[in-house]
Design an enzyme around this catalytic site. Sequence first.
Site, PDB file in Angstrom:
ATOM      1  N   LYS A  42       0.810  -1.187   0.000  1.00  0.00           N
ATOM      2  CA  LYS A  42       0.000   0.000   0.000  1.00  0.00           C
ATOM      3  C   LYS A  42       0.859   1.259   0.000  1.00  0.00           C
ATOM      4  O   LYS A  42       0.414   2.331  -0.391  1.00  0.00           O
ATOM      5  CB  LYS A  42      -0.902   0.017   1.249  1.00  0.00           C
ATOM      6  CG  LYS A  42      -1.881  -1.113   1.307  1.00  0.00           C
ATOM      7  CD  LYS A  42      -2.627  -1.081   2.664  1.00  0.00           C
ATOM      8  CE  LYS A  42      -3.565  -2.261   2.768  1.00  0.00           C
ATOM      9  NZ  LYS A  42      -4.113  -2.388   4.128  1.00  0.00           N
ATOM     10  N   GLY A  43       2.078   1.125   0.515  1.00  0.00           N
ATOM     11  CA  GLY A  43       2.920   2.277   0.827  1.00  0.00           C
ATOM     12  C   GLY A  43       3.169   3.278  -0.292  1.00  0.00           C
ATOM     13  O   GLY A  43       3.345   4.460  -0.043  1.00  0.00           O
ATOM     14  N   GLU A  98       7.924   2.199  -5.761  1.00  0.00           N
ATOM     15  CA  GLU A  98       7.970   1.681  -4.389  1.00  0.00           C
ATOM     16  C   GLU A  98       8.086   2.850  -3.413  1.00  0.00           C
ATOM     17  O   GLU A  98       8.557   3.931  -3.778  1.00  0.00           O
ATOM     18  CB  GLU A  98       9.172   0.721  -4.301  1.00  0.00           C
ATOM     19  CG  GLU A  98       9.494   0.099  -2.987  1.00  0.00           C
ATOM     20  CD  GLU A  98       8.377  -0.738  -2.361  1.00  0.00           C
ATOM     21  OE1 GLU A  98       7.295  -0.185  -2.120  1.00  0.00           O
ATOM     22  OE2 GLU A  98       8.607  -1.915  -2.081  1.00  0.00           O
ATOM     23  N   ASP A  99       7.653   2.636  -2.178  1.00  0.00           N
ATOM     24  CA  ASP A  99       7.762   3.708  -1.183  1.00  0.00           C
ATOM     25  C   ASP A  99       9.178   3.822  -0.618  1.00  0.00           C
ATOM     26  O   ASP A  99       9.744   4.901  -0.548  1.00  0.00           O
ATOM     27  CB  ASP A  99       6.724   3.522  -0.052  1.00  0.00           C
ATOM     28  CG  ASP A  99       6.783   2.152   0.629  1.00  0.00           C
ATOM     29  OD1 ASP A  99       7.579   1.286   0.200  1.00  0.00           O
ATOM     30  OD2 ASP A  99       6.029   1.947   1.596  1.00  0.00           O
ATOM     31  N   ASP A 102      14.557  -0.651   2.032  1.00  0.00           N
ATOM     32  CA  ASP A 102      15.181  -0.773   3.344  1.00  0.00           C
ATOM     33  C   ASP A 102      16.230  -1.887   3.256  1.00  0.00           C
ATOM     34  O   ASP A 102      17.366  -1.628   2.876  1.00  0.00           O
ATOM     35  CB  ASP A 102      14.061  -1.070   4.353  1.00  0.00           C
ATOM     36  CG  ASP A 102      14.503  -1.041   5.800  1.00  0.00           C
ATOM     37  OD1 ASP A 102      15.573  -0.483   6.077  1.00  0.00           O
ATOM     38  OD2 ASP A 102      13.768  -1.559   6.663  1.00  0.00           O
ATOM     39  N   LYS A 130      17.009   3.700   2.527  1.00  0.00           N
ATOM     40  CA  LYS A 130      17.783   3.667   3.781  1.00  0.00           C
ATOM     41  C   LYS A 130      19.025   2.825   3.539  1.00  0.00           C
ATOM     42  O   LYS A 130      18.993   1.607   3.744  1.00  0.00           O
ATOM     43  CB  LYS A 130      16.952   2.962   4.864  1.00  0.00           C
ATOM     44  CG  LYS A 130      16.011   3.818   5.648  1.00  0.00           C
ATOM     45  CD  LYS A 130      15.473   2.976   6.798  1.00  0.00           C
ATOM     46  CE  LYS A 130      14.065   3.338   7.121  1.00  0.00           C
ATOM     47  NZ  LYS A 130      13.449   2.444   8.114  1.00  0.00           N
ATOM     48  N   PHE A 151      12.637   5.142  11.514  1.00  0.00           N
ATOM     49  CA  PHE A 151      11.371   4.619  11.015  1.00  0.00           C
ATOM     50  C   PHE A 151      10.488   5.795  10.621  1.00  0.00           C
ATOM     51  O   PHE A 151      10.149   6.639  11.451  1.00  0.00           O
ATOM     52  CB  PHE A 151      10.672   3.722  12.037  1.00  0.00           C
ATOM     53  CG  PHE A 151       9.595   2.903  11.387  1.00  0.00           C
ATOM     54  CD1 PHE A 151       9.914   1.739  10.704  1.00  0.00           C
ATOM     55  CD2 PHE A 151       8.281   3.326  11.409  1.00  0.00           C
ATOM     56  CE1 PHE A 151       8.933   1.000  10.058  1.00  0.00           C
ATOM     57  CE2 PHE A 151       7.280   2.594  10.763  1.00  0.00           C
ATOM     58  CZ  PHE A 151       7.619   1.431  10.094  1.00  0.00           C
ATOM     59  N   VAL A 152      10.159   5.864   9.340  1.00  0.00           N
ATOM     60  CA  VAL A 152       9.391   7.007   8.842  1.00  0.00           C
ATOM     61  C   VAL A 152       7.951   6.614   8.514  1.00  0.00           C
ATOM     62  O   VAL A 152       7.662   5.461   8.201  1.00  0.00           O
ATOM     63  CB  VAL A 152      10.063   7.644   7.602  1.00  0.00           C
ATOM     64  CG1 VAL A 152      11.347   8.346   7.988  1.00  0.00           C
ATOM     65  CG2 VAL A 152      10.328   6.608   6.513  1.00  0.00           C
ATOM     66  N   ASP A 158       3.290   3.653   6.555  1.00  0.00           N
ATOM     67  CA  ASP A 158       2.525   3.440   7.776  1.00  0.00           C
ATOM     68  C   ASP A 158       3.354   2.890   8.917  1.00  0.00           C
ATOM     69  O   ASP A 158       4.450   2.358   8.727  1.00  0.00           O
ATOM     70  CB  ASP A 158       1.402   2.431   7.514  1.00  0.00           C
ATOM     71  CG  ASP A 158       1.940   1.006   7.395  1.00  0.00           C
ATOM     72  OD1 ASP A 158       2.863   0.802   6.592  1.00  0.00           O
ATOM     73  OD2 ASP A 158       1.455   0.125   8.130  1.00  0.00           O
ATOM     74  N   ARG A 164      -0.754   6.869   7.074  1.00  0.00           N
ATOM     75  CA  ARG A 164      -0.548   6.919   5.614  1.00  0.00           C
ATOM     76  C   ARG A 164      -1.056   8.225   5.007  1.00  0.00           C
ATOM     77  O   ARG A 164      -0.586   8.673   3.978  1.00  0.00           O
ATOM     78  CB  ARG A 164      -1.288   5.762   4.929  1.00  0.00           C
ATOM     79  CG  ARG A 164      -0.750   4.383   5.257  1.00  0.00           C
ATOM     80  CD  ARG A 164      -1.324   3.361   4.281  1.00  0.00           C
ATOM     81  NE  ARG A 164      -1.188   1.993   4.758  1.00  0.00           N
ATOM     82  CZ  ARG A 164      -0.101   1.250   4.576  1.00  0.00           C
ATOM     83  NH1 ARG A 164       0.951   1.723   3.951  1.00  0.00           N
ATOM     84  NH2 ARG A 164      -0.051   0.009   5.027  1.00  0.00           N
TER      85      ARG A 164
END
Length: 176
Positions: A42-43, A98-99, A102, A130, A151-152, A158, A164
């Site tokens: 969903k990101g 993509e959001d 990581d 990251k 952590f963002v 989310d 979100r």
Amino acid sequence: MEMYTPETLISEEEIAFRIDALGKAITADFENEELIVICVLKGAFMFCSDLIKKINLPLKLEFISLSSYGDNTQSSGSVRLEMDITANVEGKNVLIVEDIVDSGLTIKTLLDTLSVRKPKKVKLASLLFKPIKLKHRVTIDYLGFEIEDKFVIGYGLDYAGRYRELPYIGVLNAGN
Ligand code: IMP
Ligand code: MG
């Protein structure tokens, strides 16, 4: 439900400015070619919707859903395909949106899944990266922002399903 305003890491204006540049770069790189844009749910939904407005190419939009995180801020180490795209990507130009990258596991899994389907070209756009957590070799062709190991949340991202809707990228502080 408590009202808590997360600290801003990247503002709405900074995001818009960066997306404008990414859209221009993508438009120039694919010059008049057709593109299948795959939004990773969903990101990436907010990033993707703003990004495609800045891409001046004939494009089709697809959605895919992968999950590597439970209600946690740590990667679970396994990726599940929850919902697949409906288009056939064989011989097509594909842009994955993509959001955040990581560990790189989610995107590596997605790239492996797609490569079997023989697309012509696959490029990756990620809003965030990251680098400190990276465990898999991933090339981000269009990157929004490189960030520290925090952590963002917000702008699609989310924490346990929340935040979100924030129009900016914020940091979740311990205790909140
Ligand atoms: P990776 O597989 O470790 O690269 O993790 C990628 C996925 O984890 C992203 O698509 C996000 O859904 C989630 N993720 C990683 N870091 C964060 C974060 O700081 N905030 C919110 N979600 C994150
Ligand atoms: Mg994601």
